[in-house]
Design a protein around this motif. Structure first.
Motif, PDB file in Angstrom:
ATOM      1  N   LEU A  75       0.840  -1.197   0.000  1.00 15.20           N
ATOM      2  CA  LEU A  75       0.000   0.000   0.000  1.00 15.20           C
ATOM      3  C   LEU A  75       0.873   1.244   0.000  1.00 15.20           C
ATOM      4  CD1 LEU A  75      -2.480  -1.154   2.798  1.00 15.20           C
ATOM      5  CD2 LEU A  75      -2.800  -1.364   0.325  1.00 15.20           C
ATOM      6  N   GLY A  76       0.563   2.187  -0.882  1.00 19.41           N
ATOM      7  CA  GLY A  76       1.376   3.394  -0.928  1.00 19.41           C
ATOM      8  C   GLY A  76       0.693   4.528  -1.655  1.00 19.41           C
ATOM      9  N   VAL A  77       1.290   5.692  -1.533  1.00 18.09           N
ATOM     10  CA  VAL A  77       0.830   6.888  -2.235  1.00 18.09           C
ATOM     11  C   VAL A  77       1.748   7.111  -3.429  1.00 18.09           C
ATOM     12  CG1 VAL A  77       0.457   9.378  -2.058  1.00 18.09           C
ATOM     13  CG2 VAL A  77      -0.078   7.891  -0.116  1.00 18.09           C
ATOM     14  N   LEU A  78       1.166   7.414  -4.552  1.00 19.72           N
ATOM     15  CA  LEU A  78       1.918   7.601  -5.795  1.00 19.72           C
ATOM     16  C   LEU A  78       1.642   9.014  -6.334  1.00 19.72           C
ATOM     17  CD1 LEU A  78       3.650   5.678  -7.668  1.00 19.72           C
ATOM     18  CD2 LEU A  78       1.614   5.475  -9.071  1.00 19.72           C
ATOM     19  N   VAL A  79       2.419  10.000  -5.943  1.00 25.47           N
ATOM     20  CA  VAL A  79       3.460   9.993  -4.941  1.00 25.47           C
ATOM     21  C   VAL A  79       3.129  11.045  -3.891  1.00 25.47           C
ATOM     22  CG1 VAL A  79       5.288   9.175  -6.467  1.00 25.47           C
ATOM     23  CG2 VAL A  79       4.864  11.631  -6.279  1.00 25.47           C
ATOM     24  N   THR A  80       3.633  10.852  -2.660  1.00 24.55           N
ATOM     25  CA  THR A  80       3.415  11.815  -1.593  1.00 24.55           C
ATOM     26  C   THR A  80       4.058  13.148  -1.964  1.00 24.55           C
ATOM     27  OG1 THR A  80       3.502  10.023   0.025  1.00 24.55           O
ATOM     28  CG2 THR A  80       3.784  12.262   0.860  1.00 24.55           C
ATOM     29  N   ILE A 137       7.227   9.047  -2.858  1.00 22.77           N
ATOM     30  CA  ILE A 137       7.377  10.466  -2.561  1.00 22.77           C
ATOM     31  C   ILE A 137       7.985  11.205  -3.744  1.00 22.77           C
ATOM     32  CG2 ILE A 137       9.665  10.176  -1.500  1.00 22.77           C
ATOM     33  CD1 ILE A 137       8.705  12.290   0.614  1.00 22.77           C
ATOM     34  N   GLY A 138       7.676  12.484  -3.827  1.00 23.41           N
ATOM     35  CA  GLY A 138       8.226  13.323  -4.882  1.00 23.41           C
ATOM     36  C   GLY A 138       8.040  14.787  -4.537  1.00 23.41           C
ATOM     37  N   MET A 193      10.164   4.809  -2.518  1.00 14.43           N
ATOM     38  CA  MET A 193      10.073   4.904  -3.973  1.00 14.43           C
ATOM     39  C   MET A 193       9.912   6.374  -4.351  1.00 14.43           C
ATOM     40  SD  MET A 193       7.471   2.990  -6.604  1.00 14.43           S
ATOM     41  CE  MET A 193       5.982   3.855  -6.097  1.00 14.43           C
ATOM     42  N   ILE A 194      10.832   6.887  -5.147  1.00 15.44           N
ATOM     43  CA  ILE A 194      10.756   8.276  -5.587  1.00 15.44           C
ATOM     44  C   ILE A 194      10.139   8.315  -6.976  1.00 15.44           C
ATOM     45  CG2 ILE A 194      12.082  10.336  -6.166  1.00 15.44           C
ATOM     46  CD1 ILE A 194      14.118   9.522  -4.069  1.00 15.44           C
ATOM     47  N   GLY A 195       9.102   9.140  -7.102  1.00 14.59           N
ATOM     48  CA  GLY A 195       8.399   9.249  -8.370  1.00 14.59           C
ATOM     49  C   GLY A 195       8.857  10.446  -9.180  1.00 14.59           C
ATOM     50  N   GLY A 196       8.952  10.257 -10.490  1.00 13.97           N
ATOM     51  CA  GLY A 196       9.330  11.344 -11.376  1.00 13.97           C
ATOM     52  C   GLY A 196      10.541  10.988 -12.215  1.00 13.97           C
ATOM     53  N   GLY A 197      10.668  11.681 -13.325  1.00  6.62           N
ATOM     54  CA  GLY A 197      11.751  11.379 -14.247  1.00  6.62           C
ATOM     55  C   GLY A 197      12.742  12.503 -14.442  1.00  6.62           C
ATOM     56  N   GLY A 198      12.727  13.492 -13.541  1.00  4.42           N
ATOM     57  CA  GLY A 198      13.681  14.589 -13.653  1.00  4.42           C
ATOM     58  C   GLY A 198      15.109  14.072 -13.638  1.00  4.42           C
ATOM     59  N   LEU A 238       8.557   5.744 -12.856  1.00  4.20           N
ATOM     60  CA  LEU A 238       8.600   6.555 -14.065  1.00  4.20           C
ATOM     61  C   LEU A 238       7.265   6.523 -14.771  1.00  4.20           C
ATOM     62  CD1 LEU A 238      12.037   5.258 -15.385  1.00  4.20           C
ATOM     63  CD2 LEU A 238      11.614   7.445 -14.233  1.00  4.20           C
ATOM     64  N   PHE A 239       6.983   7.578 -15.526  1.00  4.80           N
ATOM     65  CA  PHE A 239       5.754   7.611 -16.313  1.00  4.80           C
ATOM     66  C   PHE A 239       6.030   6.953 -17.661  1.00  4.80           C
ATOM     67  CE2 PHE A 239       2.347   9.721 -18.806  1.00  4.80           C
ATOM     68  CZ  PHE A 239       1.280   9.250 -18.066  1.00  4.80           C
ATOM     69  N   GLY A 240       5.270   5.913 -17.956  1.00  6.12           N
ATOM     70  CA  GLY A 240       5.539   5.114 -19.142  1.00  6.12           C
ATOM     71  C   GLY A 240       4.932   5.668 -20.408  1.00  6.12           C
ATOM     72  N   THR A 241       5.506   6.749 -20.913  1.00  6.68           N
ATOM     73  CA  THR A 241       5.034   7.277 -22.192  1.00  6.68           C
ATOM     74  C   THR A 241       5.418   6.358 -23.339  1.00  6.68           C
ATOM     75  OG1 THR A 241       7.044   8.624 -22.251  1.00  6.68           O
ATOM     76  CG2 THR A 241       5.034   9.673 -21.441  1.00  6.68           C
ATOM     77  N   SER A 242       6.590   5.707 -23.211  1.00  8.32           N
ATOM     78  CA  SER A 242       7.028   4.742 -24.216  1.00  8.32           C
ATOM     79  C   SER A 242       8.224   3.986 -23.656  1.00  8.32           C
ATOM     80  CB  SER A 242       7.435   5.442 -25.514  1.00  8.32           C
ATOM     81  OG  SER A 242       8.646   6.154 -25.338  1.00  8.32           O
ATOM     82  N   PRO A 243       8.463   2.761 -24.119  1.00 10.18           N
ATOM     83  CA  PRO A 243       9.663   2.040 -23.677  1.00 10.18           C
ATOM     84  C   PRO A 243      10.951   2.789 -24.013  1.00 10.18           C
ATOM     85  CG  PRO A 243       8.090   0.512 -24.631  1.00 10.18           C
ATOM     86  CD  PRO A 243       7.552   1.893 -24.895  1.00 10.18           C
TER      87      PRO A 243
END
Length: 289
Positions: free
Chosen positions: A76-81, A110-111, A179-184, A201-206
């Motif tokens: 269970l988690g928040v995507l993302v805090t 978190i992010g 888990m850190i969210g984001g692709g910066g 990561l946000f999966g816009t494309s492989p």
């Protein structure tokens, strides 16, 4: 390949009295089918890119506490805090509480906070992006300290804690996964290499995910971190049920990059979506990765 259900909307069904039973039914179906994780958003207004801001939205950690009571296995988690929404010491305590009451199933996603409309609307301080990342790094350090044997002070630029006492400690060992969210590429992925157990990561494309993972690999090398110790997770933007064959093929491409978990988002009634994911998608992911 693990599958996560990212429960991002509470708009269907329309009656607020139906939110709780719908949440219970969807979470129960997901867990019984073998869904590995259940996540919610850390927003107070709905994201305008997805739906009108005034659409129903629930507070994230209260919701996860409710879901914890009706499930037994899913992470269970928040995507993302959002880092600006809770003081770090209190956030560590909140996640600890979720972990203890769920039997060790919490994950800290978190992010850096970004949704300024809800921040301004609800009186949350809006600070420059650079400061948000400074606060994010200090928050990560504080959480790790509170989940250790060190209950001494923390003296940072933005946060000063005279003691980091946290009793009871989480059941997860050595601590709830971070888990850190984001692709910066300059800051976010560097913090992953420095502090996190997983990236999201946000999966816009492989191809785009591959590029981000190459950046992460470079940061890991610079930080002396074993790249393979970072779990790679992806929120897949392709609607899972619109073309199941295409979705499964894309997930296989992510798996080839080392991704171990993908998250999907309901695009219809959450119960219908979860049932179809259980029947049409999950069985086909079993042999991937």
């Amino acid at each position: 390949m693990k599958l996560g259900l990212h429960y991002w909307t509470y708009s269907t069904p329309a009656d607020p009295a139906a939110i709780a039973p719908t949440l219970v039914e969807a979470a129960t179906i997901a867990e019984q089918a073998g869904v590995a994780s259940f996540t919610v958003m850390d927003h107070y207004f709905q994201m305008e890119a997805q739906a009108p801001a005034g659409e129903p939205m629930l507070e994230a950690y209260t919701t996860l506490g409710f879901v914890a009571a009706v499930t037994r296995q899913m992470t269970l988690g928040v995507l993302v805090t959002g880092v600006m929404y809770r003081y770090p010491g209190l956030l560590a305590k909140i996640v600890t509480t979720l972990d203890v009451l769920s039997g060790g199933r919490a994950r800290l996603g978190i992010g850096a906070s970004w949704y300024e409309r809800e921040q301004r609307g609800l009186g949350v301080p809006v600070v420059p992006v650079g400061e948000r990342f400074e606060r994010l790094e200090e928050t990560l350090r504080i959480c790790r300290q509170m989940w250790s044997d060190d209950n001494g002070p923390f003296d940072g630029r933005h946060y000063r804690l005279t003691e980091t006492l946290n009793s009871p400690q989480p059941l997860s060992r050595p601590h709830p996964p971070i888990m850190i969210g984001g692709g910066g590429e300059k800051k976010t992925l560097l913090l992953v290499a420095r502090y996190a157990d997983a990236c999201n990561l946000f999966g816009t494309s492989p191809a785009e995910v591959a590029r981000k993972l190459d950046v992460l690999r470079g940061h890991c090398a610079a930080e002396g971190r074993d790249y393979d110790t970072v779990d790679k997770t992806v929120v897949v933007s392709r609607p899972a049920l619109a073309d199941v064959d295409a979705f499964v093929a894309e997930v296989a491409e992510y798996a080839a990059l080392g991704v171990t978990e993908v998250q999907v988002m309901p695009d219809r009634h959450p119960v219908e979506f979860t049932r179809r994911i259980a029947d049409e998608v999950l069985p086909r992911l079993a042999g991937i990765g």
